[in-house]
Motif scaffolding. Structure first.
Motif, PDB file in Angstrom:
ATOM      1  N   SER A  69       0.839  -1.201   0.000  1.00 33.87           N
ATOM      2  CA  SER A  69       0.000   0.000   0.000  1.00 33.87           C
ATOM      3  C   SER A  69       0.875   1.253   0.000  1.00 33.87           C
ATOM      4  CB  SER A  69      -0.920   0.010   1.224  1.00 33.87           C
ATOM      5  OG  SER A  69      -0.278   0.594   2.356  1.00 33.87           O
ATOM      6  N   TYR A  70       0.222   2.365  -0.283  1.00 33.10           N
ATOM      7  CA  TYR A  70       0.900   3.656  -0.204  1.00 33.10           C
ATOM      8  C   TYR A  70       0.292   4.486   0.932  1.00 33.10           C
ATOM      9  CZ  TYR A  70       3.412   2.344  -4.323  1.00 33.10           C
ATOM     10  OH  TYR A  70       4.258   1.685  -5.193  1.00 33.10           O
ATOM     11  N   TYR A  71      -0.227   3.769   1.914  1.00 35.15           N
ATOM     12  CA  TYR A  71      -0.750   4.433   3.100  1.00 35.15           C
ATOM     13  C   TYR A  71       0.407   5.087   3.838  1.00 35.15           C
ATOM     14  CZ  TYR A  71      -3.038   5.253   7.549  1.00 35.15           C
ATOM     15  OH  TYR A  71      -3.539   5.857   8.670  1.00 35.15           O
ATOM     16  N   LYS A  72       0.250   6.363   4.180  1.00 36.58           N
ATOM     17  CA  LYS A  72       1.306   7.117   4.866  1.00 36.58           C
ATOM     18  C   LYS A  72       0.878   7.412   6.288  1.00 36.58           C
ATOM     19  CE  LYS A  72       2.932   9.006   0.510  1.00 36.58           C
ATOM     20  NZ  LYS A  72       3.116  10.202  -0.353  1.00 36.58           N
ATOM     21  N   LEU A  73       1.614   6.845   7.216  1.00 36.09           N
ATOM     22  CA  LEU A  73       1.286   7.015   8.626  1.00 36.09           C
ATOM     23  C   LEU A  73       1.200   8.492   8.997  1.00 36.09           C
ATOM     24  CD1 LEU A  73       3.609   4.298  10.196  1.00 36.09           C
ATOM     25  CD2 LEU A  73       1.111   4.219  10.056  1.00 36.09           C
ATOM     26  N   GLY A  74       0.184   8.839   9.755  1.00 37.79           N
ATOM     27  CA  GLY A  74       0.055  10.196  10.260  1.00 37.79           C
ATOM     28  C   GLY A  74      -0.592  11.163   9.295  1.00 37.79           C
ATOM     29  N   SER A  75      -1.033  10.680   8.131  1.00 36.69           N
ATOM     30  CA  SER A  75      -1.544  11.645   7.149  1.00 36.69           C
ATOM     31  C   SER A  75      -2.941  11.341   6.630  1.00 36.69           C
ATOM     32  CB  SER A  75      -0.580  11.757   5.970  1.00 36.69           C
ATOM     33  OG  SER A  75      -0.442  10.500   5.340  1.00 36.69           O
ATOM     34  N   ASN A  76      -3.320  10.059   6.620  1.00 32.32           N
ATOM     35  CA  ASN A  76      -4.626   9.751   6.022  1.00 32.32           C
ATOM     36  C   ASN A  76      -5.290   8.569   6.731  1.00 32.32           C
ATOM     37  OD1 ASN A  76      -2.782   7.900   5.111  1.00 32.32           O
ATOM     38  ND2 ASN A  76      -3.097   8.296   2.942  1.00 32.32           N
ATOM     39  N   ALA A  77      -5.496   8.733   8.011  1.00 29.43           N
ATOM     40  CA  ALA A  77      -6.011   7.627   8.827  1.00 29.43           C
ATOM     41  C   ALA A  77      -7.353   7.106   8.328  1.00 29.43           C
ATOM     42  CB  ALA A  77      -6.130   8.077  10.278  1.00 29.43           C
ATOM     43  N   TRP A  98       3.977   3.380   4.575  1.00 32.14           N
ATOM     44  CA  TRP A  98       5.101   4.309   4.645  1.00 32.14           C
ATOM     45  C   TRP A  98       5.121   5.012   5.997  1.00 32.14           C
ATOM     46  CZ3 TRP A  98       7.438   6.914  -0.123  1.00 32.14           C
ATOM     47  CH2 TRP A  98       7.468   6.003  -1.189  1.00 32.14           C
ATOM     48  N   ALA A  99       6.316   5.233   6.514  1.00 29.62           N
ATOM     49  CA  ALA A  99       6.484   5.843   7.837  1.00 29.62           C
ATOM     50  C   ALA A  99       6.373   7.365   7.743  1.00 29.62           C
ATOM     51  CB  ALA A  99       7.820   5.443   8.441  1.00 29.62           C
ATOM     52  N   GLY A 100       5.189   7.814   7.372  1.00 26.99           N
ATOM     53  CA  GLY A 100       4.952   9.240   7.199  1.00 26.99           C
ATOM     54  C   GLY A 100       5.378   9.728   5.830  1.00 26.99           C
ATOM     55  N   GLU A 101       5.497  11.034   5.684  1.00 26.71           N
ATOM     56  CA  GLU A 101       5.908  11.624   4.414  1.00 26.71           C
ATOM     57  C   GLU A 101       6.875  12.779   4.622  1.00 26.71           C
ATOM     58  OE1 GLU A 101       2.382  12.877   2.378  1.00 26.71           O
ATOM     59  OE2 GLU A 101       1.417  13.562   4.210  1.00 26.71           O
ATOM     60  N   LYS A 102       7.623  12.707   5.728  1.00 25.60           N
ATOM     61  CA  LYS A 102       8.693  13.661   6.001  1.00 25.60           C
ATOM     62  C   LYS A 102       9.946  12.884   6.384  1.00 25.60           C
ATOM     63  CE  LYS A 102       5.895  17.512   7.827  1.00 25.60           C
ATOM     64  NZ  LYS A 102       5.713  18.413   8.998  1.00 25.60           N
ATOM     65  N   GLY A 103      11.095  13.370   5.929  1.00 20.55           N
ATOM     66  CA  GLY A 103      12.344  12.765   6.334  1.00 20.55           C
ATOM     67  C   GLY A 103      12.641  13.066   7.797  1.00 20.55           C
ATOM     68  N   SER A 104      13.546  12.281   8.378  1.00 22.30           N
ATOM     69  CA  SER A 104      13.827  12.423   9.805  1.00 22.30           C
ATOM     70  C   SER A 104      14.393  13.801  10.154  1.00 22.30           C
ATOM     71  CB  SER A 104      14.793  11.322  10.259  1.00 22.30           C
ATOM     72  OG  SER A 104      15.976  11.334   9.489  1.00 22.30           O
ATOM     73  N   ARG A 105      15.081  14.449   9.225  1.00 23.77           N
ATOM     74  CA  ARG A 105      15.641  15.776   9.509  1.00 23.77           C
ATOM     75  C   ARG A 105      14.571  16.865   9.502  1.00 23.77           C
ATOM     76  NH1 ARG A 105      21.433  16.274   6.241  1.00 23.77           N
ATOM     77  NH2 ARG A 105      22.514  14.589   7.355  1.00 23.77           N
ATOM     78  N   GLU A 106      13.485  16.632   8.749  1.00 23.18           N
ATOM     79  CA  GLU A 106      12.429  17.642   8.647  1.00 23.18           C
ATOM     80  C   GLU A 106      11.356  17.474   9.715  1.00 23.18           C
ATOM     81  OE1 GLU A 106      13.286  15.792   5.599  1.00 23.18           O
ATOM     82  OE2 GLU A 106      14.818  17.358   5.477  1.00 23.18           O
ATOM     83  N   ALA A 107      11.277  16.286  10.288  1.00 20.75           N
ATOM     84  CA  ALA A 107      10.183  15.973  11.211  1.00 20.75           C
ATOM     85  C   ALA A 107      10.485  16.432  12.627  1.00 20.75           C
ATOM     86  CB  ALA A 107       9.921  14.476  11.201  1.00 20.75           C
ATOM     87  N   ASP A 108       9.546  17.159  13.232  1.00 20.79           N
ATOM     88  CA  ASP A 108       9.707  17.534  14.636  1.00 20.79           C
ATOM     89  C   ASP A 108       9.063  16.473  15.521  1.00 20.79           C
ATOM     90  OD1 ASP A 108       6.965  17.991  14.429  1.00 20.79           O
ATOM     91  OD2 ASP A 108       7.167  20.174  14.354  1.00 20.79           O
TER      92      ASP A 108
END
Length: 256
Positions: A69-77, A98-108
């Motif tokens: 799937s292309y389900y992205k955690l935290g974005s489209n529950a 997918w573990a979200g849609e932000k890289g680790s450097r961009e994610a707070d």
């Protein structure tokens, strides 16, 4: 799956081909399984088609390893229940997300918490259907490095959540091995390919030594997992069959 390593292909490898042709190719290559992708072949919500493709896969002696799937955690529950029902219709016991849609450097921290909470939520819902959740190891997500992926899995702390492993881009073999050991206890399936970039792919034979090292490190635990082919040079079907032979050789080398 009766062997610690089962071999398969991701259907997205041949996005332009029909499910029937992909099944035919997988059979010719003597593979065990197919991960059906949600972008083209088994779209979320198309339950009858999912059931048809799942049945066709099994009728041809292949397993459905997973639903990609292309389900992205935290974005489209709100979409996950549709993904889950599609996986059930397909007969898949695993869903890749997918573990979200932000890289680790961009994610707070707020964003990481959102991803963690969603992972726990969908893992519980999927577990009730005997379906496991697997995070794609991928750039521009929270699994873009071994360290970030490990921190994420420790925060999720759910027995129904695992990690796929694939080689991180633009790093050395040593750094890739390091990433394996960071997430090793959670590694389920593996995406296997050899490239400099999506646009500059190589044959699997050229990556044989590297992959022998990766697989040897991962398979030290002798756990059952699928190794799934992806990103063939030139999207060429004959090259796929050649790469599949190398994949069988790698399996034999690891399991002898």
């Amino acid at each position: 799956m009766t062997h610690p390593i089962a071999l398969g292909i991701c259907s997205v490898t041949f996005r332009d081909e029909s499910p029937e042709r992909i099944i035919q190719l997988a059979s010719r290559a003597k593979l065990d399984a197919i991960e059906w992708g949600a972008d083209i072949h088994v779209r979320p919500g198309e339950f009858k088609e999912a059931e048809r493709i799942g049945n066709l896969t099994r009728e041809n002696g292949l397993e459905v390893s997973s639903y990609g799937s292309y389900y992205k955690l935290g974005s489209n529950a709100s979409n996950f229940l549709t993904v889950l029902e599609t996986a059930k219709a397909l007969g898949a016991s695993a869903i890749r997300v997918w573990a979200g849609e932000k890289g680790s450097r961009e994610a707070d921290e707020e964003y990481r918490t959102k991803v963690v909470e969603d992972a726990k939520k969908i893992a519980a819902v999927a577990n009730a259907e005997n379906i496991s959740i697997h995070l794609e190891f991928h750039e521009q997500t929270l699994t873009d490095t071994g360290e970030s992926a490990r921190d994420l899995m420790l925060a999720i702390q759910h027995p129904n959540v695992y990690v796929y492993w694939q080689p991180p881009n633009h790093v050395s073999v040593e750094e890739r091995i390091h990433s394996i050991h960071k997430v090793k206890e959670w590694i389920s399936n593996i995406h296997i390919f050899h490239w400099y970039s999506y646009e500059n792919r190589m044959t699997l034979a050229e990556g044989r030594d590297d992959w022998l090292t990766y697989l040897a490190n991962i398979q030290q635990d002798n756990r059952a997992r699928y190794v799934l082919m992806e990103f063939i040079k030139g999207d060429n079907q004959e090259q796929f069959l050649k790469d599949a032979k190398v994949l069988h050789e790698l399996k034999n080398a690891i399991t002898r």
